[in-house]
Design a protein around this motif. Sequence first.
Motif, PDB file in Angstrom:
ATOM      1  N   GLU A 125       4.454   6.031  -1.280  1.00 16.57           N
ATOM      2  CA  GLU A 125       4.352   6.264   0.175  1.00 16.57           C
ATOM      3  C   GLU A 125       3.934   4.999   0.915  1.00 16.57           C
ATOM      4  OE1 GLU A 125       3.408   8.428  -2.003  1.00 16.57           O
ATOM      5  OE2 GLU A 125       4.383  10.303  -1.437  1.00 16.57           O
ATOM      6  N   LEU A 126       3.150   4.188   0.226  1.00 24.68           N
ATOM      7  CA  LEU A 126       2.703   2.957   0.883  1.00 24.68           C
ATOM      8  C   LEU A 126       3.892   2.059   1.201  1.00 24.68           C
ATOM      9  CD1 LEU A 126       0.183   1.495   1.836  1.00 24.68           C
ATOM     10  CD2 LEU A 126       0.101   0.332  -0.354  1.00 24.68           C
ATOM     11  N   PHE A 133       6.366   0.258   9.337  1.00 19.19           N
ATOM     12  CA  PHE A 133       5.605  -0.660  10.193  1.00 19.19           C
ATOM     13  C   PHE A 133       6.437  -1.878  10.528  1.00 19.19           C
ATOM     14  CE2 PHE A 133       1.249   1.050   9.338  1.00 19.19           C
ATOM     15  CZ  PHE A 133       0.882   1.089  10.658  1.00 19.19           C
ATOM     16  N   GLN A 134       7.108  -2.364   9.503  1.00 20.83           N
ATOM     17  CA  GLN A 134       7.946  -3.540   9.663  1.00 20.83           C
ATOM     18  C   GLN A 134       9.003  -3.317  10.740  1.00 20.83           C
ATOM     19  OE1 GLN A 134       7.974  -6.431   8.191  1.00 20.83           O
ATOM     20  NE2 GLN A 134      10.051  -7.216   8.394  1.00 20.83           N
TER      21      GLN A 134
ATOM     22  N   LEU B  17      -5.108  -1.908   9.328  1.00 19.46           N
ATOM     23  CA  LEU B  17      -4.844  -2.247   7.927  1.00 19.46           C
ATOM     24  C   LEU B  17      -3.350  -2.393   7.667  1.00 19.46           C
ATOM     25  CD1 LEU B  17      -6.690  -2.785   5.626  1.00 19.46           C
ATOM     26  CD2 LEU B  17      -6.456  -0.424   4.886  1.00 19.46           C
ATOM     27  N   GLY B  18      -2.578  -1.474   8.253  1.00 17.30           N
ATOM     28  CA  GLY B  18      -1.135  -1.493   8.022  1.00 17.30           C
ATOM     29  C   GLY B  18      -0.483  -2.759   8.523  1.00 17.30           C
ATOM     30  N   PHE B  19      -1.029  -3.300   9.598  1.00 15.41           N
ATOM     31  CA  PHE B  19      -0.431  -4.492  10.188  1.00 15.41           C
ATOM     32  C   PHE B  19      -0.760  -5.735   9.386  1.00 15.41           C
ATOM     33  CE2 PHE B  19      -0.406  -1.688  13.870  1.00 15.41           C
ATOM     34  CZ  PHE B  19       0.872  -1.912  14.341  1.00 15.41           C
ATOM     35  N   GLY B  23       1.460  -9.711   7.846  1.00 18.82           N
ATOM     36  CA  GLY B  23       1.138 -11.122   8.037  1.00 18.82           C
ATOM     37  C   GLY B  23       0.478 -11.403   9.365  1.00 18.82           C
ATOM     38  N   LEU B  24      -0.027 -10.377  10.006  1.00 20.01           N
ATOM     39  CA  LEU B  24      -0.766 -10.589  11.244  1.00 20.01           C
ATOM     40  C   LEU B  24      -2.218 -10.905  10.917  1.00 20.01           C
ATOM     41  CD1 LEU B  24       1.698  -8.906  12.268  1.00 20.01           C
ATOM     42  CD2 LEU B  24       0.170  -7.969  13.971  1.00 20.01           C
TER      43      LEU B  24
END
Lengths: 210, 122
Positions: A125-126, A133-134, B17-19, B23-24
Motif C-alpha cells: 500500500e505504501l 502522491f507523486q 511524511l508522504g511528501f 524529495g521535498l
Amino acid sequence: MAKLNVKPTRMELLNLKRRLKSANRGHKLLKDKQDGLMQKFMEIIREAKTMRREVESKLGGAFKNFMFASSMMHPAMLETALLYPSATTELEVETKNVMSVHIPYFKIKQEGDILNYGYLQTSAELDTALKSFQDVFLLLIKLAEIEKQAERLAVELETTRRRVNALEYKMIPDIKETLKFISMKLAEQERSTIVGVMAIKAMIEAQEEA
Amino acid sequence: MNNKFKIAIVGNKDSILGFKALGLDTYNANDATEATAVLYEIKKKEVVDDERLGEARPAYAVIFIIEDLAMKISEEDYKNLSEDALPAIVPVPSPKGTSGYGLKRIGKMVERAVGSDIFGDK
C-alpha cells in the motif's frame, strides 16, 4: 472637491494647465495598464479555481492511500522507510513580464526513485500511496505557480486601481476646479482694471470741460 | 545562471511524511506560532550562486503549508511572508480533508484586485 492652495496668478495658471495635461495622460496610461492586468488576472484566476478544486479532491485520495499504508505498518518502520529519500525534486523558475509585473513559471526537475526502501518491511500500500502522491505533486506545483501568479497580479491590480481612482476622482477634478477659480479671478481683476480706467478717464474729461 | 530552487513543506509529522519521499524538504510544525517561525526561517534561507558577485536568491521557490496551520497565521505575518516574488506559499489540505480555505484565499485575491468577489459562491 477642494481647490488647491495656490495664488491666483497667470504663472500658476500655466503650471496647473501643464499638470492637468500630464495627469490626464497618466490616467489614460494607468487605465490601459489596469485593463491589461485585469484581462490576464481573470484568465489566471479562473484556471486557479478549477485547479484548486481538482488538487484538493485528488490530494484527499492520496492522503487516504497513505493512511491505509501507515495503518498497515509499524510507525517506526514507516518512518525509517521514508527517512532518507533518494528522490530529489528541484524547481527551475522563469519569470515573465506582464504589464511590468514579474510572474513566475515553475519547471519541475525530479530525479531518483521515490520507492527507495526495502520491500521486506514495507507494505504494498505504501507503494501505491507514494505513487499517488507523486501524481498529485505535479498538479500541486502547477497550482502553486498559478496561485502565485494570481497573487502577484492581484497586488499590482490593487495599487493600479487606487492610482487610477486617485487621479480620476481627486487629482484631476481638483486641478480643474483650481483652474476655473484662477481664470475667474483673473477675469474679475481685468474687469475691475478696465472699470477703474474708465472712471478715471471720465473724471479727467469732466475736469477738462469745466 | 544556475536556476535551481528547492521545495519545502510545513506541517505536522503525519501530514508531511508522504511528501518527504518525493524529495521535498520537510519542516515540522504543530501549531500556528511554530509554523510562522518556521516560515520566516525558511524564507530567510538563501543561496549564493556566484561568490564573486555575492548575489543571493531565496533557496526555496515553493513552500507548501498544511491548511489547518495556514488558516491561523496572522494576516500581518502572511503579508510579510508572501510579498516577494519568491517563495510562493501555498496552502494544501490536510489529511482530514479540505476546509475550503484555499478557495477562500482565491476569493480574497479577486476581492483585492477587482474590489469585490465577483466569482463568490452564493
